[in-house]
Write a protein that holds these residues in place. Structure first.
Motif, PDB file in Angstrom:
ATOM      1  N   LEU A 102      36.166  44.160  44.259  1.00 17.25           N
ATOM      2  CA  LEU A 102      36.606  42.905  43.239  1.00 17.25           C
ATOM      3  C   LEU A 102      37.706  42.152  43.934  1.00 17.25           C
ATOM      4  O   LEU A 102      37.985  40.972  43.704  1.00 17.25           O
ATOM      5  CB  LEU A 102      36.939  43.572  41.948  1.00 17.25           C
ATOM      6  CG  LEU A 102      35.568  43.926  41.193  1.00 17.25           C
ATOM      7  CD1 LEU A 102      35.885  44.574  39.894  1.00 17.25           C
ATOM      8  CD2 LEU A 102      34.886  42.734  40.850  1.00 17.25           C
ATOM      9  N   TRP A 103      38.667  42.904  44.608  1.00 18.93           N
ATOM     10  CA  TRP A 103      40.036  42.296  44.926  1.00 18.93           C
ATOM     11  C   TRP A 103      39.695  41.832  46.301  1.00 18.93           C
ATOM     12  O   TRP A 103      40.768  41.156  46.900  1.00 18.93           O
ATOM     13  CB  TRP A 103      41.138  43.456  44.996  1.00 18.93           C
ATOM     14  CG  TRP A 103      42.504  42.880  45.150  1.00 18.93           C
ATOM     15  CD1 TRP A 103      43.351  42.981  46.223  1.00 18.93           C
ATOM     16  CD2 TRP A 103      43.076  42.016  44.179  1.00 18.93           C
ATOM     17  NE1 TRP A 103      44.413  42.306  45.831  1.00 18.93           N
ATOM     18  CE2 TRP A 103      44.515  41.747  44.536  1.00 18.93           C
ATOM     19  CE3 TRP A 103      42.852  41.491  43.022  1.00 18.93           C
ATOM     20  CZ2 TRP A 103      45.147  41.212  43.756  1.00 18.93           C
ATOM     21  CZ3 TRP A 103      43.839  40.561  42.117  1.00 18.93           C
ATOM     22  CH2 TRP A 103      44.843  40.566  42.771  1.00 18.93           C
ATOM     23  N   HIS A 106      41.321  38.204  47.769  1.00 20.43           N
ATOM     24  CA  HIS A 106      42.316  37.626  46.779  1.00 20.43           C
ATOM     25  C   HIS A 106      43.694  37.662  47.726  1.00 20.43           C
ATOM     26  O   HIS A 106      44.137  38.645  47.689  1.00 20.43           O
ATOM     27  CB  HIS A 106      42.430  38.564  45.391  1.00 20.43           C
ATOM     28  CG  HIS A 106      41.498  38.209  44.546  1.00 20.43           C
ATOM     29  ND1 HIS A 106      40.176  38.624  44.700  1.00 20.43           N
ATOM     30  CD2 HIS A 106      41.174  37.424  43.469  1.00 20.43           C
ATOM     31  CE1 HIS A 106      39.348  38.476  43.437  1.00 20.43           C
ATOM     32  NE2 HIS A 106      39.931  37.628  42.909  1.00 20.43           N
ATOM     33  N   TYR A 208      48.218  44.897  42.177  1.00 18.66           N
ATOM     34  CA  TYR A 208      46.983  45.520  41.906  1.00 18.66           C
ATOM     35  C   TYR A 208      46.411  46.915  42.788  1.00 18.66           C
ATOM     36  O   TYR A 208      46.780  46.980  44.050  1.00 18.66           O
ATOM     37  CB  TYR A 208      45.768  44.435  42.694  1.00 18.66           C
ATOM     38  CG  TYR A 208      44.528  44.606  42.318  1.00 18.66           C
ATOM     39  CD1 TYR A 208      43.942  44.050  41.146  1.00 18.66           C
ATOM     40  CD2 TYR A 208      43.559  45.344  43.072  1.00 18.66           C
ATOM     41  CE1 TYR A 208      42.394  44.285  40.929  1.00 18.66           C
ATOM     42  CE2 TYR A 208      42.234  45.751  42.803  1.00 18.66           C
ATOM     43  CZ  TYR A 208      41.633  45.196  41.896  1.00 18.66           C
ATOM     44  OH  TYR A 208      40.316  45.421  41.542  1.00 18.66           O
ATOM     45  N   ALA A 220      37.642  45.905  32.964  1.00 17.63           N
ATOM     46  CA  ALA A 220      37.787  44.653  33.667  1.00 17.63           C
ATOM     47  C   ALA A 220      39.278  44.255  33.735  1.00 17.63           C
ATOM     48  O   ALA A 220      40.043  45.068  33.247  1.00 17.63           O
ATOM     49  CB  ALA A 220      37.141  43.511  32.828  1.00 17.63           C
ATOM     50  N   CYS A 221      39.678  43.455  34.534  1.00 15.89           N
ATOM     51  CA  CYS A 221      40.986  43.124  34.598  1.00 15.89           C
ATOM     52  C   CYS A 221      41.242  41.405  34.658  1.00 15.89           C
ATOM     53  O   CYS A 221      40.359  40.753  35.595  1.00 15.89           O
ATOM     54  CB  CYS A 221      41.338  43.584  36.129  1.00 15.89           C
ATOM     55  SG  CYS A 221      43.095  42.884  36.899  1.00 15.89           S
ATOM     56  N   GLU A 308      41.273  34.460  36.199  1.00 19.04           N
ATOM     57  CA  GLU A 308      40.006  34.999  36.483  1.00 19.04           C
ATOM     58  C   GLU A 308      39.748  36.554  36.209  1.00 19.04           C
ATOM     59  O   GLU A 308      40.818  37.200  36.054  1.00 19.04           O
ATOM     60  CB  GLU A 308      40.065  34.858  38.247  1.00 19.04           C
ATOM     61  CG  GLU A 308      38.640  35.698  38.794  1.00 19.04           C
ATOM     62  CD  GLU A 308      39.000  35.517  40.292  1.00 19.04           C
ATOM     63  OE1 GLU A 308      37.789  35.995  40.774  1.00 19.04           O
ATOM     64  OE2 GLU A 308      40.132  35.585  40.910  1.00 19.04           O
ATOM     65  N   LEU A 310      37.956  39.829  36.678  1.00 17.27           N
ATOM     66  CA  LEU A 310      37.251  40.691  37.298  1.00 17.27           C
ATOM     67  C   LEU A 310      36.680  42.033  36.563  1.00 17.27           C
ATOM     68  O   LEU A 310      37.181  42.657  35.820  1.00 17.27           O
ATOM     69  CB  LEU A 310      38.224  41.259  38.426  1.00 17.27           C
ATOM     70  CG  LEU A 310      38.893  40.292  39.105  1.00 17.27           C
ATOM     71  CD1 LEU A 310      39.847  40.862  40.127  1.00 17.27           C
ATOM     72  CD2 LEU A 310      38.097  39.445  39.780  1.00 17.27           C
TER      73      LEU A 310
END
Length: 312
Positions: A102-103, A106, A208, A220-221, A308, A310
């Protein structure tokens, strides 16, 4: 001579000059080892333990060496069972791989974003309409919360090593205080700093880490990419809901209870066991003392322009 010692030997030597863990119980030693390991280690995309770089965990290594020296002075050793429990209880961080995916892509520098880890049922409304639940500090002492979240935000207890007391000779309090007798105390003196009122707090992470989904039991984040805009919106809305309250925000100051600080800010001070979370918080103090507060909700408006979501 100390100057010819290896680095770890000098740490041990310095500890013997101030043996602040001398009176700590076996359980307290075990907890301290676990707290230090939590900050010295990270968890990779496979959920496996990995040591952080020396630049990141250097200060923790010094404190860890102090614990080892205390164990040596007791004729003990750092047995494997001392590290059981906490993050090192044998469970696998099952969401680390997905968290890494997910990261990816970024390119955000620490200090330029905030993160809110939670359940989707809370983060979707936060993203879509800005619906944010703000809890009182007293909420976080709830024993049903897991160990990565639960803490007493209303107080902080320090261990005063080498404390001394003064008392009048023969119990005669008419004697001037400059003539009182000084006596050392056997053991550490516990000193607790308490907030005289409950207050509101909103907690975020500023870095993160793959393990945080599992630590916070999150689905989620929410990535907040404009801290200033978010802070201004939150300040404006809470002023309507909490008129007359004092608001402030900033990074948490992680404290070691064995190194007391009389100037500690109870609203932003926290035990160092949580330091790896790199918390950034918003605080609201009431104009008058409040014994107990209930959670409140504010609506900031849609956040999609600069946030956003995630989801695992």
């Amino acid at each position: 001579m100390v100057t010819s010692m290896k680095v770890h030997e000098s740490w041990r030597y310095n500890y013997r000059q101030r043996r602040y863990l001398q009176h700590a119980s076996s359980d307290e030693i075990k907890q301290r080892l676990q707290d230090l390991m939590d900050n010295m280690c990270d968890f990779n995309a496979d959920g496996k333990v990995a040591m952080k770089s020396l630049n990141e965990e250097g200060k923790w290594t010094v404190l860890f060496t102090h614990v080892l020296e205390e164990l040596d002075l007791r004729g003990e050793s750092a047995r494997p069972e001392l590290l059981q429990g906490g993050h090192f209880d044998g469970r696998r961080y099952v969401n680390c791989k997905r968290a890494a995916e997910l990261w990816r892509g970024h390119d955000l520098s620490i200090g330029t974003y905030l993160l809110k880890f939670s359940k989707l049922k809370y983060l979707r409304p936060l993203l879509n309409v800005g619906s944010l639940r703000i809890a009182p500090a007293s909420y976080y002492r709830d024993p049903s919360l897991n160990f990565s979240i639960r803490d007493s935000e209303l107080e902080f207890t320090e261990e005063l090593y080498g404390a001394k007391v003064h008392h009048p000779p023969n119990g005669d309090y008419s004697v001037p205080q400059d003539q009182w007798i000084e006596m050392p105390i056997i053991g550490n003196v516990k000193s607790t700093l308490r907030s005289d009122s409950d207050y509101y707090i909103a907690c975020f992470s500023s870095s993160y880490e793959y393990r945080l989904y599992d630590d916070f039991e999150a689905e989620a984040c929410l990535v907040i990419k404009d801290i200033g805009r978010f802070a201004n919106s939150l300040k404006s809305r809470t002023e309507e809901v909490l008129p007359g309250w004092t608001s402030s925000f900033g990074g948490v100051d992680y404290r070691d209870p064995y190194y007391p600080n009389r100037n500690m800010n109870i609203f932003f001070g926290k035990h160092f066991r949580y330091a790896y979370q790199k918390e950034f918080r918003f605080v609201w103090e009431p104009p008058t003392k409040r014994e107990s507060l209930k959670p409140i909700h504010v609506e900031l408006g849609p956040l999609k322009e600069y946030c956003e979501l995630l989801g695992l």
